[in-house]
Design an enzyme around this catalytic site. Structure first.
Site, PDB file in Angstrom:
ATOM      1  N   SER A   1       0.842  -1.194   0.000  1.00  0.00           N
ATOM      2  CA  SER A   1       0.000   0.000   0.000  1.00  0.00           C
ATOM      3  C   SER A   1       0.884   1.255   0.000  1.00  0.00           C
ATOM      4  O   SER A   1       1.747   1.389  -0.868  1.00  0.00           O
ATOM      5  CB  SER A   1      -0.935  -0.051   1.212  1.00  0.00           C
TER       6      SER A   1
ATOM      7  N   ASP B   1      -8.405  -4.297  -6.358  1.00  0.00           N
ATOM      8  CA  ASP B   1      -7.945  -3.699  -5.099  1.00  0.00           C
ATOM      9  C   ASP B   1      -8.726  -2.407  -4.864  1.00  0.00           C
ATOM     10  O   ASP B   1      -8.745  -1.520  -5.708  1.00  0.00           O
ATOM     11  CB  ASP B   1      -6.449  -3.393  -5.196  1.00  0.00           C
TER      12      ASP B   1
ATOM     13  N   HIS C   1      -7.025  -6.031  -0.789  1.00  0.00           N
ATOM     14  CA  HIS C   1      -5.936  -5.059  -0.815  1.00  0.00           C
ATOM     15  C   HIS C   1      -4.602  -5.760  -0.598  1.00  0.00           C
ATOM     16  O   HIS C   1      -4.357  -6.317   0.467  1.00  0.00           O
ATOM     17  CB  HIS C   1      -6.175  -4.021   0.275  1.00  0.00           C
TER      18      HIS C   1
END
Length: 531
Positions: free
Chosen positions: A246, A472, A500
């Site tokens: 991320s 995602d 994710h």
């Protein structure tokens, strides 16, 4: 980066830490991460094309004389946390351009030593995202579940970035004030509601300035990337080996851009696109959550316990009506807090981060249909890292501080938000208005931004593996394609699925490909896709 509330940490934490996820944002202070393309993409998930604008320039390869003492300090390791774990504290300058010993920051570091089966490769630094996620907590949660061959040959290492958790944390609102802040209406319809949202964001920034003024100008991603280079040297590694998820992909890409000759094995999973403005990032992030919600709805309507109807059209009608009802009539939760639209929408977005949360969301929506908002409130609390005793981690404080420093604000006036609203609503009919209004969160931040949107070519770096997931919610697949294209040595690995991030999330194909790169310098073939 987050729009101010939503670029998040990795979904891996959910699987191994009893459904514990932390929430974050995309280029501002309150928000999330963005849209997706590829298999399963919907109308709000159009491809994002990187601009041909400025590029991040590398730093000089030599270590400046005034930084030598940081690169040559000795770490004092001691046992901590559990068997095989060691902890230490490293010293870094508050301001790399003007280091002053009396202003130095102390950053917390943790590691689990390699098990010793096979020749040791070096240290593997892990970062779960955020900005604001604790890397040390992440390491504690995932170390045992990391692939055994990787644990055998790497020391797994974590450092809480400056401003985060154990490392000179940014401090802003009190716990009681955080409760009030999270309940503010983020989809205002009237001028008083717009004024209340602006006041809440301004008060947040003022509180950060009151409690952390000296630190606020020195928590950028570039600062943290430079900290990682100091740690690399202190660990005795000539090259940085790294897995970032991320926001951790932006941190890792920034490191590669600043220190391309020191890149070892770098995996960027759930990638961000550093070339996007905060406004475009927020808009496309809204589309990412739209795509994820449509995937959830499609799955939900096939299940007997789905409370949203028996078709995706019915599910979309249901959720729009449900959120409107929460706006007018918040639900009781069994405690002093009620569940209004903002907390309800946060709960929905929290559940989009992993398919493992979808059953909980179905149950929570069913309970809400009966007047009980407690389960949705629990999902929202997970997002904000609110503990059962009412205390918060500093996730949201650090998240805002980093995001508002890294990029100029997405919007500075309500008029700009209204002008951008059609694009947001096209990207996401369900979440677009929320993301659009969150674009104001950095409008009056007490510190001027020091960063800008720019491509990261990292010329001269060793091969870098970029992993993207087609649906995602927080870091759209289009971002992974863009970053892999920007990096001169980038290679894209695609996971066709939901949730994710992908590595160490249960897919053997992805794990095998990443492990081959980390352990054998074996890049997956161009165009490699796992499903």
């Amino acid at each position: 980066m987050d729009t101010a509330r939503m670029l998040r940490t990795s979904a891996t934490v959910l699987a191994v830490a009893g459904l514990t996820l932390s929430g974050c944002s995309s280029g501002n202070g309150r928000g999330a991460a963005a849209a997706t393309t590829g298999t399963g993409a919907t109308a709000g998930a159009a491809a994002v094309t990187s601009s041909s604008g400025p590029s991040l320039a590398p730093l000089p390869s030599g270590i400046p004389a005034d930084l030598q003492s940081y690169y040559t300090q000795k770490l004092s390791w001691h046992s901590c946390d559990g068997p095989g774990f060691q902890c230490a504290t490293m010293r870094v300058p508050l301001d790399y351009d003007h280091p002053v010993a009396s202003d130095d920051l102390k950053l917390a570091v943790s590691r689990q030593r390699a098990s010793g089966h096979g020749s040791r490769i070096g240290s593997l630094l892990l970062n779960p995202g955020g900005p604001g996620g604790s890397a040390i907590d992440y390491l504690d949660n995932v170390a045992a579940s990391y692939p055994a061959p990787v644990r055998a040959r790497y020391d797994l290492v974590a450092v809480d970035p400056r401003g985060v958790a154990r490392s000179a944390p940014v401090k802003c609102l009190s716990d009681t004030q955080m409760d009030a802040y999270t309940e503010v209406d983020t989809t205002p319809r009237t001028q008083p509601e717009i004024d209340a949202l602006s006041k809440a964001d301004n008060s947040f920034g003022q509180a950060c300035e009151q409690h952390s003024a000296k630190l606020l100008g020195h928590v950028s991603t570039i600062d943290s990337a430079r900290d990682m280079d100091v740690l690399r040297a202190l660990l005795g590694d000539a090259k940085l080996n790294y897995v970032g998820k991320s926001y951790g992909t932006f941190l890792g890409a920034t490191y590669a851009g600043l220190f391309p000759s020191r890149v070892g094995h770098v995996v960027l999973d759930g990638a961000m696109d550093p070339s996007l403005s905060s406004l475009k990032m927020a808009e496309t992030q809204a589309g990412g959550f739209e795509t994820a919600f449509q995937a959830f709805a499609k799955d939900c309507v096939t299940r007997a316990d789905c409370p949203m109807g028996r078709s995706t059209a019915a599910a979309n009608t249901y959720i729009a009506s449900f959120l409107n009802r929460l706006d007018a009539h918040p639900l009781a939760t069994g405690q002093s807090r009620t569940l209004g639209q903002s907390l309800g929408e946060t709960a929905l977005m929290e559940a989009m981060y992993s398919k493992e949360l979808w059953p909980l969301l179905r149950q929570a929506l069913s309970a809400a249909n009966s007047g009980d908002g407690s389960q949705l409130l629990a999902l929202s609390d997970q997002y904000y890292e609110r503990n059962a005793d009412g205390t918060y981690s500093n996730l949201m404080a650090a998240n805002a501080a980093v995001n508002c420093l890294d990029l100029p604000p997405a919007a500075t006036t309500p008029a700009q938000v209204k002008a951008a609203m059609p694009a947001f609503m096209k990207s996401s009919p369900r979440f677009g208005d929320d993301f659009a209004w969150m674009s104001l969160s950095c409008a009056n931040w007490p510190v001027k931004p020091t960063g800008r949107a720019e491509r990261i070519p990292a010329r001269g770096a060793a091969p870098i593996l970029v992993v993207g997931t087609t649906r995602d919610p927080a870091t759209p697949y289009a971002w992974a394609r863009s970053l892999a294209g920007q990096l001169t040595s980038g290679r894209l690995l695609t996971y066709e699925g939901d949730g994710h991030t992908a590595y160490v999330n249960g897919d053997d194909c992805i794990d095998t490909a990443v492990n081959g790169y980390l352990l054998q310098d074996k890049l997956p073939p161009n165009g490699k896709r796992c499903a």
